[in-house]
Design a protein around this motif. Structure first.
Motif, mmCIF file in Angstrom:
data_model
loop_
_atom_site.group_PDB
_atom_site.id
_atom_site.type_symbol
_atom_site.label_atom_id
_atom_site.label_comp_id
_atom_site.label_asym_id
_atom_site.label_seq_id
_atom_site.Cartn_x
_atom_site.Cartn_y
_atom_site.Cartn_z
ATOM 1 N N TYR A 193 -10.152 -8.206 11.387
ATOM 2 C CA TYR A 193 -11.171 -7.554 10.562
ATOM 3 C C TYR A 193 -12.359 -8.492 10.340
ATOM 4 O O TYR A 193 -13.523 -8.091 10.500
ATOM 5 C CB TYR A 193 -10.568 -7.147 9.217
ATOM 6 N N GLY A 227 -16.294 0.604 -0.571
ATOM 7 C CA GLY A 227 -14.906 0.951 -0.874
ATOM 8 C C GLY A 227 -13.928 -0.193 -0.751
ATOM 9 O O GLY A 227 -12.727 -0.003 -0.957
ATOM 10 N N SER A 228 -14.426 -1.398 -0.455
ATOM 11 C CA SER A 228 -13.515 -2.539 -0.290
ATOM 12 C C SER A 228 -13.032 -3.104 -1.618
ATOM 13 O O SER A 228 -12.067 -3.865 -1.656
ATOM 14 C CB SER A 228 -14.205 -3.653 0.507
ATOM 15 N N GLY A 229 -13.714 -2.772 -2.711
ATOM 16 C CA GLY A 229 -13.281 -3.232 -4.029
ATOM 17 C C GLY A 229 -14.154 -4.310 -4.641
ATOM 18 O O GLY A 229 -13.889 -4.771 -5.752
ATOM 19 N N VAL A 234 -4.036 4.003 -6.954
ATOM 20 C CA VAL A 234 -5.029 3.475 -6.012
ATOM 21 C C VAL A 234 -5.258 1.999 -6.325
ATOM 22 O O VAL A 234 -5.621 1.651 -7.449
ATOM 23 C CB VAL A 234 -6.357 4.244 -6.114
ATOM 24 N N ALA A 260 -7.519 -0.638 -6.239
ATOM 25 C CA ALA A 260 -8.932 -0.993 -6.047
ATOM 26 C C ALA A 260 -9.117 -2.499 -5.921
ATOM 27 O O ALA A 260 -9.968 -2.977 -5.171
ATOM 28 C CB ALA A 260 -9.769 -0.464 -7.201
ATOM 29 N N ARG A 278 -6.479 -5.917 -5.493
ATOM 30 C CA ARG A 278 -5.061 -6.191 -5.243
ATOM 31 C C ARG A 278 -4.807 -7.690 -5.135
ATOM 32 O O ARG A 278 -5.210 -8.337 -4.184
ATOM 33 C CB ARG A 278 -4.617 -5.484 -3.959
ATOM 34 N N ALA A 306 0.825 -1.212 0.000
ATOM 35 C CA ALA A 306 0.000 0.000 0.000
ATOM 36 C C ALA A 306 0.860 1.263 0.000
ATOM 37 O O ALA A 306 0.515 2.259 -0.646
ATOM 38 C CB ALA A 306 -0.945 -0.008 1.196
ATOM 39 N N LYS A 354 -11.171 -6.476 1.791
ATOM 40 C CA LYS A 354 -10.789 -5.278 2.546
ATOM 41 C C LYS A 354 -9.667 -4.589 1.793
ATOM 42 O O LYS A 354 -8.653 -5.219 1.457
ATOM 43 C CB LYS A 354 -10.310 -5.644 3.955
ATOM 44 N N ASP A 355 -9.856 -3.307 1.496
ATOM 45 C CA ASP A 355 -8.829 -2.521 0.800
ATOM 46 C C ASP A 355 -8.342 -3.203 -0.475
ATOM 47 O O ASP A 355 -7.149 -3.201 -0.782
ATOM 48 C CB ASP A 355 -7.646 -2.253 1.733
ATOM 49 N N GLY A 356 -9.290 -3.785 -1.218
ATOM 50 C CA GLY A 356 -8.950 -4.375 -2.504
ATOM 51 C C GLY A 356 -8.450 -5.804 -2.453
ATOM 52 O O GLY A 356 -8.269 -6.428 -3.498
ATOM 53 N N GLU A 357 -8.229 -6.341 -1.269
ATOM 54 C CA GLU A 357 -7.709 -7.699 -1.126
ATOM 55 C C GLU A 357 -8.782 -8.633 -0.586
ATOM 56 O O GLU A 357 -9.660 -8.212 0.171
ATOM 57 C CB GLU A 357 -6.520 -7.728 -0.166
#
Length: 333
Positions: free
Chosen positions: A258, A62-64, A39, A41, A43, A30, A237-240
């Motif tokens: 999480y 927004g998690s992707g 960014v 999106a 990953r 990151a 979460k966060d694209g993963e």
């Protein structure tokens, strides 16, 4: 299980020079992405969707998850990776081939119904078949079958403005099924509906799947919806993707803090199957319950005894379920 759809190291970066950046940095973290004004999106996603299963992708806003499902159908171009559909790498397919796949092998339903307001229910459902060039009598016959399947017989001549939200979503589902897709993408299809109609649409969805046995990728941010519908769940979460498993696996064995927080308020009785709580032995003469039944549903069957007989799909005895074990699980939440 045969994989209908597979992802291998799929990335989607937003920002200038994303492809060349990934070529030089195959596994960026990151901090490196942020330093490069990119960014992440999606990953490094790896997943397999088995033929005939409901595979739910979920996460917070927004998690992707929606970006990922658009990558899977190439409505958005991934920055790197491999996406295999029936063994064919979609990222190597040209535009003409992708249009053919989307028209004939994929169905899509989104949160916003996107019905054509000037067309009747019948013509809305038949619309993708008209795009394929199918003759009017054949496409209308197919459309009527799908309208009946989703419970809207008698509304063929209605226009979208004359329908409730739940009815409009049924039209969207019928339209996506008209092309007889092998793979069905549903991106938060019920989230715009009020809770009662949403529950009814979930019931309808499960009824349809029991008949059609489609391979389904279903996007939601609602964990209750996920555990009700999913054969397996992937949490993003966060694209993963941070964990993939059955609803039971994820609730009972969260892989990260999480996921643990995500599932904290889920009642275990809604998720745990009878087969996971049963004991060896028999309970001949007692009410029978399939091993795949959730504990919350099985608990209602303890009307006049302490034991239920657990059976497989064919009705053969597997073990017994005891009231005190069910009570202990429900007290633990």
């Amino acid at each position: 299980m045969t994989a209908k759809l597979s992802c291998r190291h799929v990335w989607k970066l937003f920002g200038e020079g994303a492809r060349s950046f990934l070529a030089a940095n195959p596994s960026p973290d990151a901090d490196l992405l942020a330093a490069s004004d990119l960014v992440g999106a999606v990953r490094d996603v790896n997943l397999d969707v088995a033929e005939g299963e409901i595979f739910v992708i979920m996460g917070l806003s927004g998690s992707g998850k929606s970006t990922l499902v658009r990558c899977l159908s190439r409505l958005i171009e991934p920055s790197a990776g491999e996406i295999l559909f029936n063994g064919e790498n979609l990222l190597a397919a040209d535009e003409k081939r992708m249009i053919e796949i989307r028209r004939h092998q994929m169905g899509m339903v989104f949160q916003h119904f996107a019905l054509l307001p000037h067309l009747s229910v019948l013509d809305n459902v038949a619309f993708p078949l008209s795009i394929q060039g199918i003759a009017r009598d054949r496409r209308e016959a197919r459309a009527r079958e799908m309208i009946d399947l989703v419970g809207l017989t008698g509304r063929e001549a209605s226009f979208p403005r004359q329908l409730s939200g739940g009815q409009q979503q049924r039209v969207g589902i019928a339209r996506s099924l008209a092309v007889e897709p092998e793979l069905w993408f549903l991106d938060e299809p019920f989230s715009a509906l009020d809770p009662l109609i949403r529950r009814e649409m979930q019931d309808e969805f499960l009824r349809l799947q029991s008949k059609l046995k489609k391979t389904i990728v279903f996007i939601t941010h609602d964990f209750d919806e996920a555990i009700r519908l999913a054969d397996r769940i992937a949490i993003m979460k966060d694209g993963e993707i941070v964990q993939t498993g059955t609803p039971e696996d994820i609730v009972l064995n969260p892989a990260t803090d999480y996921v643990r927080e995500f599932t904290r308020d889920v009642a275990k009785a809604k998720v745990v199957s009878v087969g996971s709580l049963m004991k060896p032995g028999t309970a001949e003469g007692r009410p029978r319950v399939p091993a795949v039944t959730r504990i919350a549903e099985a608990a209602r069957l303890f009307s006049d005894g302490e034991t239920l007989e657990v059976v497989d799909a064919a009705g053969a005895p597997l073990g017994r379920l005891e009231r005190r074990d069910v009570a202990d699980l429900m007290l633990r939440g």
